[in-house]
Design an enzyme around this catalytic site. Structure first.
Site, PDB file in Angstrom:
ATOM      1  N   LYS A 151     109.184  88.989  61.319  1.00  0.00           N
ATOM      2  CA  LYS A 151     109.066  88.615  59.852  1.00  0.00           C
ATOM      3  C   LYS A 151     109.094  89.934  58.976  1.00  0.00           C
ATOM      4  O   LYS A 151     108.540  90.776  58.992  1.00  0.00           O
ATOM      5  CB  LYS A 151     107.785  87.990  59.874  1.00  0.00           C
ATOM      6  CG  LYS A 151     107.316  87.017  60.830  1.00  0.00           C
ATOM      7  CD  LYS A 151     107.165  85.533  60.204  1.00  0.00           C
ATOM      8  CE  LYS A 151     107.411  84.505  61.398  1.00  0.00           C
ATOM      9  NZ  LYS A 151     106.384  84.615  62.772  1.00  0.00           N
ATOM     10  N   GLU A 186     108.154  77.483  70.624  1.00  0.00           N
ATOM     11  CA  GLU A 186     106.761  77.792  70.248  1.00  0.00           C
ATOM     12  C   GLU A 186     106.300  76.806  69.281  1.00  0.00           C
ATOM     13  O   GLU A 186     107.249  75.762  68.650  1.00  0.00           O
ATOM     14  CB  GLU A 186     106.384  79.123  69.495  1.00  0.00           C
ATOM     15  CG  GLU A 186     107.387  79.337  68.200  1.00  0.00           C
ATOM     16  CD  GLU A 186     106.796  80.004  67.043  1.00  0.00           C
ATOM     17  OE1 GLU A 186     105.405  79.775  66.861  1.00  0.00           O
ATOM     18  OE2 GLU A 186     107.230  80.807  66.370  1.00  0.00           O
TER      19      GLU A 186
HETATM   20  N1  PSU Z   1     104.955  81.033  60.212  1.00  0.00           N
HETATM   21  C1  PSU Z   1     106.091  80.744  60.367  1.00  0.00           C
HETATM   22  N2  PSU Z   1     106.762  80.901  61.471  1.00  0.00           N
HETATM   23  C2  PSU Z   1     106.181  81.641  62.661  1.00  0.00           C
HETATM   24  C3  PSU Z   1     104.586  81.773  62.558  1.00  0.00           C
HETATM   25  C4  PSU Z   1     104.024  81.678  61.457  1.00  0.00           C
HETATM   26  O1  PSU Z   1     107.054  80.340  59.414  1.00  0.00           O
HETATM   27  O2  PSU Z   1     106.790  81.567  63.454  1.00  0.00           O
HETATM   28  C5  PSU Z   1     103.801  82.239  63.659  1.00  0.00           C
HETATM   29  C6  PSU Z   1     104.886  82.827  65.073  1.00  0.00           C
HETATM   30  O3  PSU Z   1     104.279  81.727  66.009  1.00  0.00           O
HETATM   31  C7  PSU Z   1     104.420  84.073  65.300  1.00  0.00           C
HETATM   32  C8  PSU Z   1     102.925  84.063  64.542  1.00  0.00           C
HETATM   33  O4  PSU Z   1     104.236  84.376  66.614  1.00  0.00           O
HETATM   34  O5  PSU Z   1     103.314  83.490  63.514  1.00  0.00           O
HETATM   35  C9  PSU Z   1     102.450  85.495  64.324  1.00  0.00           C
HETATM   36  O6  PSU Z   1     101.181  85.546  63.695  1.00  0.00           O
HETATM   37  P1  PSU Z   1     100.380  86.775  63.730  1.00  0.00           P
HETATM   38  O7  PSU Z   1     100.911  87.871  62.525  1.00  0.00           O
HETATM   39  O8  PSU Z   1      98.939  86.095  63.269  1.00  0.00           O
HETATM   40  O9  PSU Z   1     100.086  87.312  64.903  1.00  0.00           O
END
Ligand code: PSU
Ligand code: MN
Length: 332
Positions: free
Chosen positions: A177, A45
């Site tokens: 996360k 990604e």
């Molecule tokens: N920040 C990070 N790592 C990540 C992301 C943000 O340090 O991986 C991204 C990833 O791409 C993940 C996304 O799929 O955040 C999820 O965001 P949301 O909670 O807005 O769906």
């Protein structure tokens, strides 16, 4: 309408669809060749580059992930949107462009069409990366941690979960996360029919920390078991959804769950006080946790990303070997 006309119409529509996709999704030549001859490819990604990590570390990390996939015997395909075209396999200068100071959209699967229509640059989250990978026939995606159900009652649930449920891709992640409500995230995955398999752990990992305390009912020590499971799921049972492969952060870089939890609680209070929500929330919280815990979080983030990239390459390689064997006919 006579049946033969109907068949040809269906064929024409499906060809049109393919052509439409070819215009909008570019696949780098070496990746196209690898997919055609059944060689392993791992998708990566790009939101982690554009929104997850600070510059200039982000670009260095992105290149190191590609190198790790190559060393492990697979071809890396970092996915992003460049000037309104989804690129499966970014060139080094395109990675630098997404990691630089310019305006980069954060694209979940539902945002891709908008980024294309706007001719914009966009970095793909797990949800958009999984969609694009599945569209071109890549079976394995590596990331840091997936999005999930946020804490509290905001109703904020990452599109990563639905995308995993929809597309036949194995996503290798250090769980979800740690800023999230992990018990509810694991429940949501179960409801959506996304199996979670612990690789080298019996616990659902919590990103920087090796364990969330949530016990997984599926676990193995061998990447090969994951590949076998994926093939049975996709090619024998013809189930179309993804698989979450949960790999903990390597021990020497992992943080203690309690310190991550304290920093997260503080970051959540600050986010609420400053009215941070929506797409900004995940990157904002991660940056706040990094700020309070210091460089060790970046080291942990890099270590787990590298580990996941290597594991993904090993799963992709075994998937290709097993696919070539007659027990698992090709095609999802
Ligand atoms: N920040 C990070 N790592 C990540 C992301 C943000 O340090 O991986 C991204 C990833 O791409 C993940 C996304 O799929 O955040 C999820 O965001 P949301 O909670 O807005 O769906
Ligand atoms: Mn969200």
């Amino acid at each position: 309408m006579v049946p033969s006309t109907r068949v040809s119409l269906v064929r024409r529509v499906s060809l049109l669809r393919q052509n439409a996709c070819v215009d909008l999704i570019g696949v780098r030549d070496d990746i196209r060749a690898a997919l055609a001859d059944g060689s392993p490819v791992v998708a990566l990604e790009s939101s982690v580059i554009a929104h997850g990590l600070p510059s200039p570390v982000n670009v260095r990390v992105a290149h190191s992930l590609e190198d790790a996939v190559r060393v492990a015997g697979a071809i890396p395909a970092t996915i992003g949107v460049i000037a309104g075209r989804v690129q499966v396999g970014l060139e080094p200068e395109e990675i630098e462009r997404l990691g630089g100071a310019g305006e980069i959209l954060k694209c979940a699967a539902g945002d891709l069409g908008w980024a294309i229509a706007q001719g914009a640059d966009g970095a793909t989250t797990v949800s958009a990366t999984v969609f694009a990978a599945a569209s071109v026939g890549i079976d394995v995606v590596a990331t840091g941690g997936i999005g999930g159900v946020h804490r509290g009652d905001t109703g904020d649930v990452s599109a990563d979960l639905l995308s995993l449920a929809r597309h036949p891709v194995a996503v290798v992640a250090a769980g979800a996360k740690s800023i999230l409500d992990l018990p509810r995230t694991v429940e949501a995955l179960e409801t959506l029919g996304v199996p979670v398999v612990g690789l080298g752990t019996r616990d659902f990992p919590a990103f920087y920390a090796r364990s969330s305390g949530l016990v997984l009912d599926k676990h193995t020590e061998r990447a090969e078991d994951i590949a076998r499971f994926c093939l049975i799921r996709w090619r024998r049972l013809r189930q179309s959804g993804g698989v979450l492969v949960a790999c903990p952060c390597p021990e020497q870089h992992a943080l203690e769950p309690s310190e991550v939890e304290q920093a997260t609680a503080r970051a959540l209070r600050d986010a609420a006080a400053q009215d941070v929500n929506g797409k900004r929330l995940t990157p904002w919280l991660l940056a706040a946790v990094t700020e309070s815990l210091g460089a060790r979080t970046l080291a942990a983030n890099h270590a787990l990303l590298l580990n996941n990239a290597r594991v993904a390459a090993s799963i992709a390689t075994t998937l290709c070997e097993l696919s070539a064997a007659s027990t698992f006919p090709k095609g999802h």
